[in-house]
Design an enzyme around this catalytic site. Structure first.
Site, PDB file in Angstrom:
ATOM      1  N   ASP A   1      34.828  62.433  17.460  1.00 41.20           N
ATOM      2  CA  ASP A   1      35.568  61.404  16.721  1.00 41.20           C
ATOM      3  C   ASP A   1      34.752  60.115  16.760  1.00 41.20           C
ATOM      4  O   ASP A   1      33.616  60.094  17.241  1.00 41.20           O
ATOM      5  CB  ASP A   1      36.978  61.222  17.302  1.00 41.20           C
ATOM      6  CG  ASP A   1      36.955  60.471  18.624  1.00 41.20           C
ATOM      7  OD1 ASP A   1      35.862  60.328  19.220  1.00 41.20           O
ATOM      8  OD2 ASP A   1      38.010  60.007  19.056  1.00 41.20           O
TER       9      ASP A   1
ATOM     10  N   LYS B   1      36.978  68.233  12.574  1.00 36.63           N
ATOM     11  CA  LYS B   1      37.297  67.620  13.869  1.00 36.63           C
ATOM     12  C   LYS B   1      38.702  68.014  14.317  1.00 36.63           C
ATOM     13  O   LYS B   1      38.917  68.403  15.467  1.00 36.63           O
ATOM     14  CB  LYS B   1      37.188  66.095  13.777  1.00 36.63           C
ATOM     15  CG  LYS B   1      37.277  65.429  15.137  1.00 36.63           C
ATOM     16  CD  LYS B   1      37.830  64.036  15.072  1.00 36.63           C
ATOM     17  CE  LYS B   1      39.327  64.059  15.058  1.00 36.63           C
ATOM     18  NZ  LYS B   1      39.974  62.780  14.960  1.00 36.63           N
TER      19      LYS B   1
END
Ligand code: SF4
Length: 211
Positions: free
Chosen positions: A138, A120
Site C-alpha cells: 500500500d 492489493k
C-alpha cells in the site's frame, strides 16, 4: 541490499510493534472483505467508525446483495468514494451469493474477478485469511520500504516483487504490517520523524530529512 539492514528492520520494528496486525475491525470473512474494500483511499479509523452500523444492517453477503443502493450509500457516506464502493459492494455480493455459495473466494483470480477488488485488496484478504503468503504494497509499504532502501522500484508491482525477493516468505505478512505501522506512526509521508526513528542509524534517507 545488505542483509544487515533487513535484519535490523525486522528486529527493531518487531520490538517496536509487537504482534503487528491489521488495524481494521472485523470478526468474519465477510466483514474482512467489506472493510478492506472500504479502506482503499480511506483511513482505517474512518472505516472502523462506519462499519458497526453497516454490519448491523447488512450482516452478510445475502443481506447486502438485496440492499437498495441509496440505503447503502447513506450508511457509507463518511467513506471516500462511497458512491462507487456502495455500487461495487452490492454487485460483488450478488456475485458471491450466485457464484461462490456466499463465501469469500479463496484464490487471487476469483477475488480480482469481483468489482472493487484489485491486486492489493486481494493480497490483503488472502494474507489475512492465512491462505497464501502475500506481500501487499500500500502507500505506506511503498514509501517506507523505498526510503529504507529495501526496494527501489517506481511502481507498487515492482516494489512488491523486490520485497518478496528480499525477504523469506515467512516474514511477508509481519513485515507488511510493520511497515504500515511505521509509516503511520513515524515515517510519515510529508514529515518523517527521523529523530525518533529506531532505524535512524541505518536508513539511507535519514540525511535528506535533516532540518
Ligand atoms: S530514518 Fe526517517 S526516513 Fe528512515 S525510516 Fe526512519 S523515519 Fe523513515
Amino acid at each position: 541490499m545488505k542483509s544487515n539492514i533487513k535484519n535490523k528492520v525486522l528486529k527493531r520494528l518487531g520490538l517496536l510493534y509487537p504482534n503487528p496486525k491489521s488495524e481494521l475491525n472485523f470478526s468474519n470473512e465477510y466483514q474482512l472483505l467489506v472493510s478492506v474494500l472500504l479502506s482503499a483511499q480511506c483511513t482505517d479509523k474512518k472505516v472502523n467508525e462506519t462499519t458497526p452500523a453497516f454490519f448491523k444492517k447488512y450482516p452478510s453477503f445475502m443481506h447486502l446483495s438485496m440492499a437498495r443502493l441509496s440505503a447503502v450509500q447513506q450508511l457509507l457516506r463518511p467513506i471516500n468514494y462511497y458512491k462507487t464502493k456502495s455500487r461495487n459492494l452490492i454487485v460483488l455480493s450478488k456475485k458471491v451469493v450466485s457464484e461462490f455459495k456466499q463465501k469469500v473466494p479463496k484464490t487471487f483470480k476469483e477475488l480480482i474477478s469481483l468489482p472493487g477488488i484489485g491486486q492489493k485488496t486481494a493480497n490483503v484478504i488472502l494474507s489475512e485469511l492465512g491462505i497464501t503468503r502475500t506481500f501487499p504494497v500500500d502507500t505506506h509499504v511503498f514509501r517506507v520500504s523505498r526510503r529504507l532502501g529495501l526496494a527501489r522500484g517506481k511502481t507498487v508491482e515492482i516494489v512488491e516483487e523486490e520485497l518478496k525477493a528480499a525477504f523469506d516468505s515467512k516474514h511477508w505478512r509481519t513485515l507488511h504490517h510493520l511497515l504500515i505501522l511505521h509509516g503511520r506512526r513515524i515515517c510519515k509521508a510529508s514529515s518523517p520523524m527521523c529523530e525518533k526513528c529506531v532505524l535512524l542509524d541505518c536508513c539511507p534517507s535519514a540525511e535528506s530529512f535533516k532540518k
